[in-house]
Design an enzyme around this catalytic site. Structure first.
Site, PDB file in Angstrom:
ATOM      1  N   ASP A   1      51.608 -10.784  91.506  1.00  0.00           N
ATOM      2  CA  ASP A   1      51.245  -9.739  90.832  1.00  0.00           C
ATOM      3  C   ASP A   1      50.156  -8.714  91.786  1.00  0.00           C
ATOM      4  O   ASP A   1      49.475  -9.514  92.224  1.00  0.00           O
ATOM      5  CB  ASP A   1      50.473  -9.967  89.419  1.00  0.00           C
ATOM      6  CG  ASP A   1      51.471 -10.663  88.582  1.00  0.00           C
ATOM      7  OD1 ASP A   1      52.856 -10.469  88.623  1.00  0.00           O
ATOM      8  OD2 ASP A   1      50.894 -11.150  87.695  1.00  0.00           O
TER       9      ASP A   1
ATOM     10  N   ASP B   1      54.288 -16.559  90.074  1.00  0.00           N
ATOM     11  CA  ASP B   1      54.706 -15.057  90.785  1.00  0.00           C
ATOM     12  C   ASP B   1      53.716 -14.356  91.358  1.00  0.00           C
ATOM     13  O   ASP B   1      52.352 -14.881  91.241  1.00  0.00           O
ATOM     14  CB  ASP B   1      55.412 -14.278  89.620  1.00  0.00           C
ATOM     15  CG  ASP B   1      54.529 -14.589  88.092  1.00  0.00           C
ATOM     16  OD1 ASP B   1      55.076 -14.667  87.169  1.00  0.00           O
ATOM     17  OD2 ASP B   1      53.303 -14.713  88.385  1.00  0.00           O
TER      18      ASP B   1
ATOM     19  N   ASP C   1      40.439 -11.920  81.999  1.00  0.00           N
ATOM     20  CA  ASP C   1      39.770 -13.039  81.174  1.00  0.00           C
ATOM     21  C   ASP C   1      38.795 -13.860  81.766  1.00  0.00           C
ATOM     22  O   ASP C   1      37.557 -13.856  81.467  1.00  0.00           O
ATOM     23  CB  ASP C   1      40.983 -13.756  80.335  1.00  0.00           C
ATOM     24  CG  ASP C   1      41.918 -14.148  80.985  1.00  0.00           C
ATOM     25  OD1 ASP C   1      42.020 -14.157  82.248  1.00  0.00           O
ATOM     26  OD2 ASP C   1      42.855 -14.736  80.395  1.00  0.00           O
TER      27      ASP C   1
HETATM   28  P1  ATP Z   1      50.259 -18.071  84.916  1.00  0.00           P
HETATM   29  O1  ATP Z   1      50.379 -18.671  86.240  1.00  0.00           O
HETATM   30  O2  ATP Z   1      50.365 -18.713  83.821  1.00  0.00           O
HETATM   31  O3  ATP Z   1      51.110 -16.833  85.082  1.00  0.00           O
HETATM   32  P2  ATP Z   1      48.320 -15.765  85.508  1.00  0.00           P
HETATM   33  O4  ATP Z   1      46.700 -15.827  85.390  1.00  0.00           O
HETATM   34  O5  ATP Z   1      49.119 -15.121  85.902  1.00  0.00           O
HETATM   35  O6  ATP Z   1      48.604 -17.430  85.103  1.00  0.00           O
HETATM   36  P3  ATP Z   1      49.397 -13.865  83.128  1.00  0.00           P
HETATM   37  O7  ATP Z   1      49.489 -14.150  81.855  1.00  0.00           O
HETATM   38  O8  ATP Z   1      50.688 -13.869  84.075  1.00  0.00           O
HETATM   39  O9  ATP Z   1      48.698 -15.196  83.586  1.00  0.00           O
HETATM   40  O10 ATP Z   1      48.445 -12.917  83.535  1.00  0.00           O
HETATM   41  C1  ATP Z   1      48.226 -12.297  84.784  1.00  0.00           C
HETATM   42  C2  ATP Z   1      46.677 -11.757  84.806  1.00  0.00           C
HETATM   43  O11 ATP Z   1      46.471 -10.625  83.883  1.00  0.00           O
HETATM   44  C3  ATP Z   1      45.565 -12.955  84.656  1.00  0.00           C
HETATM   45  O12 ATP Z   1      45.472 -13.923  85.646  1.00  0.00           O
HETATM   46  C4  ATP Z   1      44.517 -12.114  84.135  1.00  0.00           C
HETATM   47  O13 ATP Z   1      43.658 -11.789  85.117  1.00  0.00           O
HETATM   48  C5  ATP Z   1      45.080 -11.037  83.363  1.00  0.00           C
HETATM   49  N1  ATP Z   1      45.194 -11.324  81.974  1.00  0.00           N
HETATM   50  C6  ATP Z   1      46.440 -12.028  81.299  1.00  0.00           C
HETATM   51  N2  ATP Z   1      46.273 -12.160  79.973  1.00  0.00           N
HETATM   52  C7  ATP Z   1      44.746 -11.611  79.547  1.00  0.00           C
HETATM   53  C8  ATP Z   1      44.243 -11.486  78.506  1.00  0.00           C
HETATM   54  N3  ATP Z   1      44.593 -11.966  77.374  1.00  0.00           N
HETATM   55  N4  ATP Z   1      43.114 -10.953  78.605  1.00  0.00           N
HETATM   56  C9  ATP Z   1      42.412 -10.432  79.881  1.00  0.00           C
HETATM   57  N5  ATP Z   1      43.042 -10.577  81.053  1.00  0.00           N
HETATM   58  C10 ATP Z   1      44.248 -11.086  80.858  1.00  0.00           C
HETATM   59 MG    MG Z   2      51.239 -14.909  86.100  1.00  0.00          MG
END
Ligand code: ATP
Ligand code: MG
Length: 435
Positions: free
Chosen positions: A62, A60, A138
């Site tokens: 964001d 997705d 993170d």
């Molecule tokens: P995925 O492909 O699994 O969705 P993602 O990186 O997009 O991976 P998400 O959980 O959707 O992961 O989170 C979006 C963004 O928000 C992350 O890329 C990160 O920058 C931030 N984020 C998410 N969870 C945390 C956390 N626990 N601590 C700090 N930043 C976070």
């Molecule tokens: Mg994500």
């Protein structure tokens, strides 16, 4: 996290990162363009930029912006605000939506974040600037911002280098960042597995020692995280890493204790993870019920043994064992009933495979959960090779025509007994009654 904040990002051009505006779906561009037209900043951020740089297809897209939620709502008619304390905007396009978050800071000023004794953040609700937003994320690879207007990637934390050198690294002091939110331990493992990254030594070194912090994470969040970890297509690699750092000892204590004395269970769980990955790769459905049935099977088998034979009917013994395992597990990871019920069924059906003729076998085959229970039987062969002939028999019978199935199940006793003899007994765990 009172570490140095870099306010001057690297500006990476299209030649280095390779992402073009055309790689971004129209809906996401509608959102960033709409915000920019009203004078706000708007970037794609997080997983989507990371995955595009790594050559993967993002799940997705964001958006991060300096517009406040109320302001975002004024720009888009189809916008809904969600969340109470920290509000996010969802801009809807039919059934699809784009998530838009206002830049967040870490609240080092008067608005300090609330924390527990262990350093865990309780509320993460302070708005901030773009550079602050980058530093509260993170991992460095998750803190890249793509600007669709000029096709630049902004990098405050060295995430681009880390990604190209296949390294995952926490932003800031690793131990403090893991303490703030212990789920990052699981996220480290998940992204390392998904993107084939090595965990940077400074990030890796406190990981095993902090595994115990996972006990403080709300059980519902752990359930969600477990699904992302094991049902994201890289389950086996994630599972191995999570075991390596001792996370499974904390998350599935009963299972890990039983597995310590039984290599068979180890093989069974690894096979389950590999199967799940295969199914995802080939577009077949996977269910948390099946996954948890496998993860908790060693604990369930132990509970069955401890229930003993006594004078209770077998089905009561099995129910008690399942109750006990689930009650103990949900203290760590909640398993919603819509998954724990089918999980129980998969377990309860196992002894029924020992009955290879008559109406009972026929009924088993038409049970809505038959296929899952049969798949589970195949996995159990890894733990108990004596089950192989039985599994083989159930594989074969599914390939027969309906009339041949009837002949096999209801045919002459003598013939069927001969068939049975040739197939071994293989009742598995000694609970092969027919109830
Ligand atoms: P995925 O492909 O699994 O969705 P993602 O990186 O997009 O991976 P998400 O959980 O959707 O992961 O989170 C979006 C963004 O928000 C992350 O890329 C990160 O920058 C931030 N984020 C998410 N969870 C945390 C956390 N626990 N601590 C700090 N930043 C976070
Ligand atoms: Mg994500």
């Amino acid at each position: 996290m009172p570490h140095l904040i870099n306010k001057n990002p690297d500006h990476l051009t299209r030649d280095s990162h390779g992402i073009r505006r055309e790689d971004i779906p129209r809906n996401a561009l509608t959102v960033t363009d709409g915000l920019v037209r009203k004078g706000y900043q708007a970037y794609l951020v997080g997983g989507c930029v990371r995955d595009l740089v790594a050559g993967l297809e993002p799940k997705d897209f964001d958006v991060a912006t300096d517009a406040r939620p109320e302001e975002i709502r004024k720009v888009f008619r189809s916008c809904r605000l969600i969340g109470r304390r920290f509000r996010l905007a969802h801009v809807h396009f039919g059934r699809d939506y784009i998530e838009v978050a206002t830049f967040r800071g870490s609240g080092t000023g008067n608005e300090k974040q609330r924390r527990t004794e262990n350093g865990r953040i309780l509320a993460d609700n302070v708005y901030g600037s773009l550079d602050e937003d980058a530093h509260r994320r993170d991992f460095t690879v998750n803190a890249l911002y793509f600007d669709p207007q000029c096709e630049e990637v902004l990098d405050f934390v060295g995430g681009f280098d880390d990604l190209t050198q296949q390294r995952i690294r926490l932003i800031g002091d690793p131990e403090a960042r893991f303490r703030e939110d212990p789920v990052r331990l699981l996220r480290a493992v998940r992204f390392a597995a998904k993107l084939s990254l090595d965990i940077d030594p400074a990030t890796e070194s406190p990981m095993a020692g902090l595994a115990g912090l996972l006990r403080d994470v709300p059980s519902a969040r752990l359930f969600d995280e477990m699904l992302k970890l094991l049902m994201g297509g890289h389950g086996l690699a994630s599972y191995r890493l999570a075991r390596k750092y001792g996370f499974f000892d904390v998350l599935f204590p009963d299972t890990v204790r039983v597995m310590a004395n039984n290599d068979g269970y180890h093989a069974m769980l690894e096979a389950a993870m590999a199967n799940t990955d295969d199914r995802i790769r080939t577009g077949k459905p996977v269910t948390p019920a099946f996954l948890f049935a496998t993860l908790l099977w060693p604990a369930y088998c132990e509970a069955l043994q401890l229930q003993g034979n006594g004078d209770k009917p077998n089905f009561v013994i099995r129910q008690n064992a399942a109750d006990q395992v689930i009650a103990s597990q949900v203290r760590r990871i909640s398993v919603p009933r819509r998954f724990s019920s089918p999980m129980r069924e998969i377990w309860q059906m196992q002894p029924r495979f020992a009955v290879q003729r008559g109406k009972k076998a026929k009924r088993l085959m038409s049970h809505p959960r038959f296929r899952a229970a049969y798949d589970f039987l195949l996995l159990r062969v890894r733990e108990d090779p004596n089950l192989e002939p039985l599994a083989q028999w159930w594989t074969e019978i599914q390939e027969l025509s309906p009339s041949a199935v009837n002949r096999r199940l209801f045919g002459q006793r003598r013939r069927s007994r001969r068939g049975r003899g040739g197939n071994g007994r293989g009742d598995g765990g000694g609970h092969a009654d027919e109830t």
